[in-house]
Scaffold this motif. Structure first.
Motif, PDB file in Angstrom:
ATOM      1  N   LEU A 176      95.080 108.005 127.743  1.00  0.00           N
ATOM      2  CA  LEU A 176      96.184 108.721 126.947  1.00  0.00           C
ATOM      3  C   LEU A 176      97.195 107.584 126.640  1.00  0.00           C
ATOM      4  CD1 LEU A 176      96.609 111.452 125.761  1.00  0.00           C
ATOM      5  CD2 LEU A 176      98.016 112.123 127.316  1.00  0.00           C
ATOM      6  N   TYR A 177      97.772 106.759 127.813  1.00  0.00           N
ATOM      7  CA  TYR A 177      98.611 105.477 127.620  1.00  0.00           C
ATOM      8  C   TYR A 177      98.024 104.827 126.476  1.00  0.00           C
ATOM      9  CZ  TYR A 177     100.858 101.208 128.667  1.00  0.00           C
ATOM     10  OH  TYR A 177     101.443 100.115 128.534  1.00  0.00           O
ATOM     11  N   LEU A 212     105.429 108.705 124.053  1.00  0.00           N
ATOM     12  CA  LEU A 212     105.116 107.577 123.350  1.00  0.00           C
ATOM     13  C   LEU A 212     104.117 108.055 122.212  1.00  0.00           C
ATOM     14  CD1 LEU A 212     103.847 104.662 125.771  1.00  0.00           C
ATOM     15  CD2 LEU A 212     105.687 104.651 123.777  1.00  0.00           C
ATOM     16  N   LEU A 213     103.211 109.059 122.538  1.00  0.00           N
ATOM     17  CA  LEU A 213     102.286 109.515 121.432  1.00  0.00           C
ATOM     18  C   LEU A 213     102.738 110.355 120.302  1.00  0.00           C
ATOM     19  CD1 LEU A 213      99.048 109.341 121.224  1.00  0.00           C
ATOM     20  CD2 LEU A 213      99.072 111.578 122.263  1.00  0.00           C
ATOM     21  N   PHE A 233     111.788 105.231 122.362  1.00  0.00           N
ATOM     22  CA  PHE A 233     110.854 104.218 122.995  1.00  0.00           C
ATOM     23  C   PHE A 233     111.596 104.071 124.593  1.00  0.00           C
ATOM     24  CE2 PHE A 233     109.425 100.183 124.619  1.00  0.00           C
ATOM     25  CZ  PHE A 233     107.966 100.397 124.807  1.00  0.00           C
ATOM     26  N   VAL A 283      99.463 115.352 135.487  1.00  0.00           N
ATOM     27  CA  VAL A 283      98.475 115.766 134.354  1.00  0.00           C
ATOM     28  C   VAL A 283      97.982 117.369 134.666  1.00  0.00           C
ATOM     29  CG1 VAL A 283      96.647 115.296 132.724  1.00  0.00           C
ATOM     30  CG2 VAL A 283      98.038 113.624 133.870  1.00  0.00           C
ATOM     31  N   ALA A 326      98.546 106.131 123.120  1.00  0.00           N
ATOM     32  CA  ALA A 326      99.858 106.183 122.741  1.00  0.00           C
ATOM     33  C   ALA A 326     100.294 104.679 122.614  1.00  0.00           C
ATOM     34  CB  ALA A 326     100.554 106.923 123.873  1.00  0.00           C
ATOM     35  N   ASP A 344     104.613 110.579 134.404  1.00  0.00           N
ATOM     36  CA  ASP A 344     103.690 109.773 133.646  1.00  0.00           C
ATOM     37  C   ASP A 344     103.260 110.500 132.192  1.00  0.00           C
ATOM     38  OD1 ASP A 344     102.497 111.606 135.009  1.00  0.00           O
ATOM     39  OD2 ASP A 344     100.911 109.856 136.052  1.00  0.00           O
ATOM     40  N   LEU A 345     103.014 111.750 132.379  1.00  0.00           N
ATOM     41  CA  LEU A 345     102.408 112.394 131.377  1.00  0.00           C
ATOM     42  C   LEU A 345     103.598 112.581 130.393  1.00  0.00           C
ATOM     43  CD1 LEU A 345      99.994 113.917 130.022  1.00  0.00           C
ATOM     44  CD2 LEU A 345     100.950 116.041 130.615  1.00  0.00           C
ATOM     45  N   VAL A 376     103.900 109.233 128.266  1.00  0.00           N
ATOM     46  CA  VAL A 376     102.725 108.907 127.418  1.00  0.00           C
ATOM     47  C   VAL A 376     102.767 109.765 126.155  1.00  0.00           C
ATOM     48  CG1 VAL A 376     100.360 109.063 127.132  1.00  0.00           C
ATOM     49  CG2 VAL A 376     101.580 108.024 129.201  1.00  0.00           C
ATOM     50  N   VAL A 377     103.288 111.098 126.702  1.00  0.00           N
ATOM     51  CA  VAL A 377     103.456 112.086 125.426  1.00  0.00           C
ATOM     52  C   VAL A 377     104.415 111.877 124.759  1.00  0.00           C
ATOM     53  CG1 VAL A 377     103.838 114.650 124.607  1.00  0.00           C
ATOM     54  CG2 VAL A 377     102.291 114.001 126.520  1.00  0.00           C
ATOM     55  N   VAL A 420      97.081 108.597 133.793  1.00  0.00           N
ATOM     56  CA  VAL A 420      96.886 108.895 132.443  1.00  0.00           C
ATOM     57  C   VAL A 420      96.523 107.772 131.640  1.00  0.00           C
ATOM     58  CG1 VAL A 420      98.419 110.890 132.327  1.00  0.00           C
ATOM     59  CG2 VAL A 420      99.402 108.403 132.075  1.00  0.00           C
ATOM     60  N   GLY A 444     100.477 102.983 119.145  1.00  0.00           N
ATOM     61  CA  GLY A 444     101.366 103.386 118.235  1.00  0.00           C
ATOM     62  C   GLY A 444     102.573 102.394 117.752  1.00  0.00           C
ATOM     63  N   LEU A 445     102.623 101.662 118.942  1.00  0.00           N
ATOM     64  CA  LEU A 445     103.904 100.665 118.572  1.00  0.00           C
ATOM     65  C   LEU A 445     103.355  99.796 117.514  1.00  0.00           C
ATOM     66  CD1 LEU A 445     104.894  99.259 122.136  1.00  0.00           C
ATOM     67  CD2 LEU A 445     105.964 100.967 120.579  1.00  0.00           C
ATOM     68  N   GLU A 497      94.166 107.852 114.526  1.00  0.00           N
ATOM     69  CA  GLU A 497      94.283 108.209 115.731  1.00  0.00           C
ATOM     70  C   GLU A 497      93.569 109.637 116.118  1.00  0.00           C
ATOM     71  OE1 GLU A 497      98.280 108.203 117.199  1.00  0.00           O
ATOM     72  OE2 GLU A 497      98.226 105.914 117.423  1.00  0.00           O
ATOM     73  N   VAL A 530     106.867 108.268 119.356  1.00  0.00           N
ATOM     74  CA  VAL A 530     107.084 107.117 119.034  1.00  0.00           C
ATOM     75  C   VAL A 530     105.979 106.728 118.140  1.00  0.00           C
ATOM     76  CG1 VAL A 530     106.755 104.628 119.769  1.00  0.00           C
ATOM     77  CG2 VAL A 530     108.055 106.300 121.114  1.00  0.00           C
ATOM     78  N   GLY A 531     104.757 107.141 118.239  1.00  0.00           N
ATOM     79  CA  GLY A 531     103.796 106.926 117.412  1.00  0.00           C
ATOM     80  C   GLY A 531     103.575 107.973 116.372  1.00  0.00           C
ATOM     81  N   VAL A 577     101.546 100.220 114.881  1.00  0.00           N
ATOM     82  CA  VAL A 577     102.026 100.898 113.614  1.00  0.00           C
ATOM     83  C   VAL A 577     103.487 100.394 113.071  1.00  0.00           C
ATOM     84  CG1 VAL A 577     101.872 102.727 112.076  1.00  0.00           C
ATOM     85  CG2 VAL A 577     101.013 102.801 114.276  1.00  0.00           C
ATOM     86  N   VAL A 578     104.246 100.786 114.016  1.00  0.00           N
ATOM     87  CA  VAL A 578     105.834 100.430 113.621  1.00  0.00           C
ATOM     88  C   VAL A 578     105.794  98.989 113.548  1.00  0.00           C
ATOM     89  CG1 VAL A 578     107.958 100.923 114.846  1.00  0.00           C
ATOM     90  CG2 VAL A 578     106.394 102.407 115.160  1.00  0.00           C
TER      91      VAL A 578
END
Lengths: 209, 176, 418, 544
Positions: C132-133, B61-62, B42, B127, C136, B54-55, B58-59, C129, C139-140, C172, B65-66, C142-143
């Motif tokens: 997408l943000y 994160l996605l 994170f 992006v 994304a 930014d991309l 976010v990626v 983005v 997802g926090l 997701e 992290v997720g 879930v944790v």
């Protein structure tokens, strides 16, 4: 008779793509059916009765004649036959009768432990003179359980001697109880004929969705 | 990267990343290590964001992290013998670990010091260029990596299925 | 003292700016967090009251009506009560994880508000983005749930945590794919860009752009419901199975954080659907350029109006989600997975591929485009009419026996003529 | 077939087995020697076709003997057989029949627990209702109640401050075997409907086995009845099944009437039918509604509670109470019904019947609901009979057996109604959805019965004249009725005094509990909830 409950969505699910699509359609339509029912309820009035404060008539007054509330004894009618004490399946009634020097039998104790009472009505049924009866009261929550033992005899009373049919009329339901169990609320007007609470504007401002 | 707030944010995120990484290595318990990994990833995402990527942020994160950290958590929690919260996970062989650390750290630091610092990164959205690059110039490497990942996925599924086939042999100790 | 610490910190970290600039900066950060919190509280709080009122009506009862007029302040009373309650940490819990989980959960939800465009210019930051943000950052959550489930050291909580993680990670995919259709149709990832690609009138919305997008809306909405653990996908909580799932051991304020996020999330899913499919804040008949070029009071007025439009659409969707919750039973775990992988994922894939084809082949404004819009608008109207007709039939079926009682002495609890 | 015929057939197969035969219009009794009991039982099961074991009762008869009674039933042949054997009191040992009937397992455990009869060969002869470290067998006549149990006084009069109570009441109920995760579902769990406990051995979400752990609500009504008069036991029968008190009332009244030979006036019978059918609807409302609630849909439950509230109001007018009715009396009912109440019942039925359809649209045919229940926990008809399931649970498995029709009592033969059975409405016969649907259809039938009964109710007495003190002759009677949860039966043995010698209560939920245990393997945790809900188990009926 099954037909009287028509399934809102017809069953049967073939396999393959047709089954797959059919399943989606069936799920969607059954969800729509359910949503329609819940939507329709949003336009009907709530049934809630906002006991205890937002009712028009106090609830005890609305109870039917048969209602088995807290027991009460009209000592003017009690002949001291002890049938109720014998009948009670849990012995929550205790009666003492003493014969004084003047050879008059006096009730010195008529206690009912309403914290044990099952409200089964066997005792009042066995009472030939209608001395012991269920009132229309039920709001008897107390801080201490011992407060729930009702002492109907304050000072020794001679037992009644009368034939059936000549007895004095019973006092209104709940009146005697109010004397032995303080804090039951004001005396109600003549015996309630029927339950009428919340008849006017029932939701008092809650009616509109 | 100038201004008080970004600098503060940078320090915060750097601290989070390092603390997370340290947690992964030093935590006494596997699950806590996994959660520390999440914190480190994170923090990394935050640093990407600070760098206006930014991309990437976010990626990160996605995916990491997720996705990855949840997957790791999943795997750790389903590991047999993970048991109750109190289970130990001592860090073995500190000397070896230190050697490996040094072996990685020294080149990394050398690389870091040779990098020019303080350069403003472009604030343009990234992006579209990245998308163009992935589907244009780098389409072949991209697809090759995809195939590799797919193979890994199929292999993983196969392994998992083999394990499920005989549930009686499963050496389960969870809930002990 | 504080100043001294700040100065030391500044010199130590080698921060730029004049001495003491770090303090205001920290204050700004704290202030922003507080503002966001209050802002979110005003979204999450009243919706708890609203949900309970709707649930009450649906169940032919009243719902909270004691605190404030019609009970609108119930959420404040609940919050205060929870705030004053004891914060119990189970002795066997993994203490740090247990304590931290609610904040992570709440944080994941709070972060989504950064990109939600509530009005023409009412947005914290319009990230390029953004969409997408949004996907994304959730997802926090879930944790957070996993952390709560594990940290409680309770088997029911762990069940909830694991279920939730499996659910969120799975859903997701359909969620992202159905939103991909939106991105394909609008050509941007920015939330404002998506809104501006649509118009104010229903036939300018993406929802009614073509029948495929119409279907995608439901896929997206279902997946969002699942991502936010709403019925029929509330398995992580599973009131009657897992007691309360991942937050079974929480009490007091920590419990409140979960509830906050849960109800606030309702707004997030509603906003996402509004932005993606229902034209966002677009005011019917007003081009966004008009808003951009206005100044002063007119600008403020347009902002307020656009916010009202947005809030109106979003609250209708919130209402829809609430009604769904009080209508449907819960899925089983395997069925939850089946719904995701066998139904929603293929639908989302097919839908987004179809949208791609349609976007590529049908230029905007062409007769085919108008035909597609008419078809999807017709679909929507048909659905609404069918829905209302069915509801009316249910209403009348109940009214008939009452009507026969009119003039008679009603009995208690009285028959209520609707 | 009379008792003599049955005895003759048994003697032909197993010589010297029969000791005595007692004739009875309902349940002919064949007394056999204890040594051959298992052989006789096996003969009854296989050759006489008694595929259901209704009840096992042990009766302590000091100073010499303990009688054990097996009530067997053949549903297809409409025939009953009651086996009785006499065991010495010091060493009451008899062979188990749990290998013949699944239901015998728990019956035997219960009788071992409460009376102390040892069933040789029983796979798991442990205490069922009492804690495992309890001393003595409570239904023995010479049983002395201990003053306290682990520091908790057993008498209500001794109030102790909370701090004095020693905490370790229960050890772990079961070892965590085989490495499966052990989950305690209950005693306080939203889906167990009262104080029930299920020990789930799970493999993730999949349940390997759910072991019911009962006894949390054991109040010893059978023991109380022994200490009470026949009339005084009536209020306790409400508490056996708190959702279907009218039916247990009626079962007790019928048992006592058979003992005493009392005839109930026709109006009394009609009043009973009206009360019981209203009660059946009320009970099924809770059963189906709480099933929906267990599956996550709360609204249907509240809707059904609203309908039940109307019934409660009617009940209040009929008998004066909303839950613990105590309406029946030996020889009739407590009070007459007035025209107004009957009219209101009809008015309510007009409202209720469309509501059934609405409920069906709201939840009954909801695709999620159907998929949660269809093909889940399938109970085949054979197994249902062997587990001695009764009522809607049995009919859900496709067995058309309803005491109102098959062992006619009261005025049911005059009334027209169907017996709905499960026929795989959305899946397999005997699945959870069938059990749900049978309950829904039964509500409809009850409404039909109510309309007929109200239309035909005659004038006259509602209560027979019975003496104030009831002293039935020394004999036994088994009163059973079709209660909402299936057969509610009272097996009463009198000894010529005011108080019964032995009262045995047979309830539908008691036999449903072992069925849960056998159906559970392979289900998911959420299915267990659906299973419990679809069997409509309530705790006081199990524990009594």
């Amino acid at each position: 008779m099954v037909s009287a409950l028509p399934p809102a969505v017809t069953p049967g699910n073939p396999g393959g793509v047709r089954g797959w699509v059919g399943h989606i359609v069936r799920t969607a339509s059954s969800i729509l059916e359910g949503l329609a029912v819940t939507l329709s309820w949003a336009f009907r009035r709530p049934y809630t009765i906002q006991y205890p404060d937002k009712v028009e008539v106090p609830v005890p007054e609305t109870l039917p004649e048969a209602y088995r509330g807290i027991l009460e004894v009209d000592l003017r009618l009690c002949t001291g036959c002890l049938q109720c004490e014998k009948t009670c399946p849990i012995q929550c009634i205790s009666i003492s009768i003493e014969k004084g020097e003047d050879a008059v039998r006096r009730l010195t104790r008529f206690d009912i432990d309403i914290s044990r009472c099952m409200y089964c009505g066997l005792c009042s049924e066995s009472c030939a003179f209608d001395a012991l009866a269920h009132s229309n009261q039920f709001e008897a929550a107390r801080q201490d359980i011992s407060e729930l033992t009702l002492h109907f005899v304050r000072e020794p009373v001679p037992v009644a001697r009368h034939k059936a049919g000549e007895a004095p009329p019973r006092r209104p339901r709940g009146e005697i109880l109010r004397e032995v169990l303080p804090g039951l609320g004001p005396v109600m007007s003549p015996p309630a004929r029927d339950r009428r609470a919340g008849q006017g504007d029932p939701s008092s401002g809650e009616g509109k969705p | 990267m100038t201004g008080t707030v970004p600098t503060l944010a940078f320090w915060g995120l750097a601290l989070l990343t390092i603390a997370g990484a340290a947690g992964v290595a030093l935590s006494g318990h596997m699950v806590r290590s996994a959660f520390s990994l999440f914190a480190a990833l994170f923090g990394m995402a935050g640093i990407y964001a600070l760098l206006q990527a930014d991309l990437m942020a976010v990626v990160q994160l996605l995916v990491y992290v997720g996705g990855i950290s949840v997957l790791v958590l999943f795997a750790v929690m389903l590991t047999s013998g993970i048991g109750r919260v109190g289970t130990d996970n001592p860090s073995h062989r500190p000397i070896g670990g230190l050697l490996v650390l040094l072996a990685v750290l020294i080149p990394a630091l050398g690389l870091a010091f040779r990098m020019p610092l303080g350069i403003e990164s472009p604030a343009d959205p990234t992006v579209a260029p990245i998308g163009d690059a992935l589907l244009g110039r780098f389409v072949l490497p991209f697809e090759v990596v995809s195939v590799l990942l797919l193979a890994a996925l199929v292999g993983a599924v196969n392994l998992a299925r083999g394990w499920r086939r005989d549930p009686e042999e499963r050496p389960s100790e969870e809930g002990r | 003292m504080l100043r001294l610490i700040a100065q030391r910190l500044q010199s130590w970290l080698n921060l730029p700016g004049e001495t003491g600039a770090v303090l205001p900066a920290l204050a700004v950060m704290l202030g922003a967090a507080l503002l966001a919190f209050v802002f979110i509280a005003f979204f999450a709080g009243p919706v708890t009251w609203w949900e309970r009122r709707v649930a009450g009506r649906v169940m032919s009862r009243i719902g909270p009506n004691r605190v404030g007029p019609q009970g609108v302040l119930q959420w404040l009373a609940d919050g205060l009560k929870s705030f004053l309650k004891e914060d119990i940490v189970p002795a066997a819990a993994d203490r740090p994880l247990f304590l931290f989980a609610p904040y992570l959960f709440f944080g994941g939800y709070m972060a989504t508000f950064v990109v939600l465009p509530f009005g023409a210019h009412l947005v914290a930051t319009d990230l390029s983005v953004g969409l997408l943000y949004l996907i994304a950052i959730s997802g926090l959550v879930v944790v957070g749930i996993l952390m709560a489930g594990w940290g409680s050291n309770n088997k029911w909580a762990l069940f909830g945590g694991i279920r939730s993680a499996a659910q969120l990670v799975s859903y997701e995919i359909p969620s992202a794919f159905s939103l991909l259709a939106v991105v394909l149709a609008t050509g941007t990832l920015s939330m404002q860009g998506i809104v501006r690609a649509q118009g104010g009138w229903p036939w300018e919305w993406l929802l009614f752009r073509n029948p495929l997008l119409f279907g995608m809306f439901f896929v997206s909405f279902a997946a969002s419901l699942a991502e936010n653990n709403r019925t029929p996908f509330d398995l992580p909580e599973g009131e009657s199975e897992l007691v309360a799932g991942y937050h079974v051991e929480y009490s007091g304020m920590r419990f409140l954080w979960f509830m906050f996020a849960e109800w606030g999330n309702l707004w997030v899913i509603a906003s996402l659907a509004t932005v993606g499919f229902l034209g966002g804040w677009q005011i019917p008949g007003v081009r966004p350029e008009v808003i951009d070029q206005s100044t002063g009071w007119a600008f403020a007025g347009w902002q307020a109006l656009s916010f009202l439009v947005f809030a109106g659409k979003a609250s209708m969707l919130v209402l829809f989600a609430i009604q769904i919750r009080w209508t449907l039973p819960r899925l089983r775990v395997d069925q939850m997975m089946i719904v995701c992988w066998k139904y929603l994922v293929p639908l989302a894939l097919l839908g987004s591929a179809g949208v791609l084809v349609l976007v590529a082949l049908v230029p905007e404004g062409s007769p085919v485009d108008w035909f597609l819009r008419a078809v999807s608008l017709g679909l929507g109207l048909w659905l609404i009419i069918a829905y209302v007709r069915k509801a009316r039939a249910a209403y009348l079926a109940d009214r008939e026996p009452y009507r026969r009682l009119e003039g008679k002495d009603p009995w208690y609890p009285p028959y209520r003529l609707p | 077939m009379t008792g003599a015929d049955l005895a003759a057939r048994i003697t032909a197969a197993i010589p010297d087995a029969v000791v005595a035969v007692e004739e009875s219009p309902t349940d002919p009794v064949v007394q056999v020697r204890p040594e051959v009991l298992h052989a006789v039982a096996a003969f009854a099961r296989q050759d006489l076709g008694m595929e259901t074991l209704r009840l096992i009762t042990a009766i302590d008869r000091p100073p010499e003997t303990i009688d054990v009674v097996w009530h067997c039933l053949s549903m297809p042949q409409h025939r009953t057989l009651t086996l009785k054997t006499r065991l010495p009191r010091e060493n009451p040992v008899v062979a188990t029949v749990s290998d013949l009937w699944d239901a015998a397992n728990w019956f035997e455990r219960e009788q071992f627990d409460l009376v102390g009869v040892h069933f040789v060969g029983h796979p798991n002869l442990k205490r069922l209702l009492m804690p495992e470290d309890w001393v003595g067998h409570p239904l023995r006549k010479d049983y002395q109640r201990p003053e306290e149990y682990h520091g908790i006084p057993t008498a209500r009069d001794r109030v102790v401050p909370v701090r004095e109570v020693a905490p370790p009441m229960h050890g772990p109920k079961a070892a965590e075997q085989d490495g499966w995760m052990l989950l305690n579902m209950g005693p306080h769990h939203p889906a167990t409907h009262g104080v029930l406990n299920f020990l789930l051995q799970t493999d993730g979400e999949i349940v390997r086995k759910a072991t019911p752990d009962v006894g949390y609500l054991h109040r010893g009504i059978e023991k109380i009845a022994e200490m009470n008069t026949y009339a005084g036991t009536m209020p306790y029968t409400d508490r056996v099944d708190y959702l279907g008190g009218m039916a247990t009332n009626q079962a007790w009244a019928m048992a006592c009437e058979r003992l005493l030979g009392v005839e109930v006036p026709r109006r009394g019978e009609f009043l009973r039918v009206i009360a019981v059918e209203l009660n059946r609807i009320a009970s099924h409302l809770i059963g189906t509604g709480s099933l929906a609630m267990d599956l996550g849909a709360f609204t249907p439950f509240v809707h059904w509670l609203r309908e039940r509230e109307y019934i409660n109001d009617l009940m209040e007018r009929i008998c004066g109470a909303r839950l613990t009715y105590t309406y029946m009396r030996i020889g009739g009912v407590a009070r007459d019904i007035d025209r107004e109440t009957l009219d209101r019942t009809l008015q309510w039925l007009d409202h209720f019947e469309p509501m059934l359809g609405e409920f069906d649209r709201l939840i009954g045919s909801n695709e999620i609901f159907v998929n949660r229940l269809a093909n889940i926990a399938v109970m085949p008809a054979e197994a249902a009979m062997s587990f001695s399931l009764v009522g809607p649970n049995l009919r859900g498995s496709g067995v058309r057996w309803d005491l109102r029709r098959d062992e006619p009592y009261s005025v049911y033969p005059e009334l027209e109604f169907d017996v709905p059975v499960g026929r795989g409405f959305r899946g397999t016969v005997g699945d959870a959805y069938d059990r749900f649907m049978v309950r829904m259809l039964e509500m409809q039938e009850s409404a039909r019965i109510l309309r007929q009964a109200i239309a035909r109710i005659p004038d006259g007495e509602f209560r027979a004249k019975v003496p104030r003190v009831l002293k039935p002759p020394a004999r036994e009677a088994y009163g059973r009725v079709e209660a909402p949860r299936g057969e509610a039966g009272f097996y009463v043995v009198s000894n010529g005094t005011e108080r019964p010698e032995r009262v045995r209560i047979r309830t539908g939920c008691f036999t449903a509990m072992p069925a849960i245990e056998s159906l559970s393997p392979g289900l998911m945790v959420a299915d267990i909830i659906a299973l419990i809900g679809s069997l409509d188990v309530i705790a006081p009926e199990v524990d009594r």
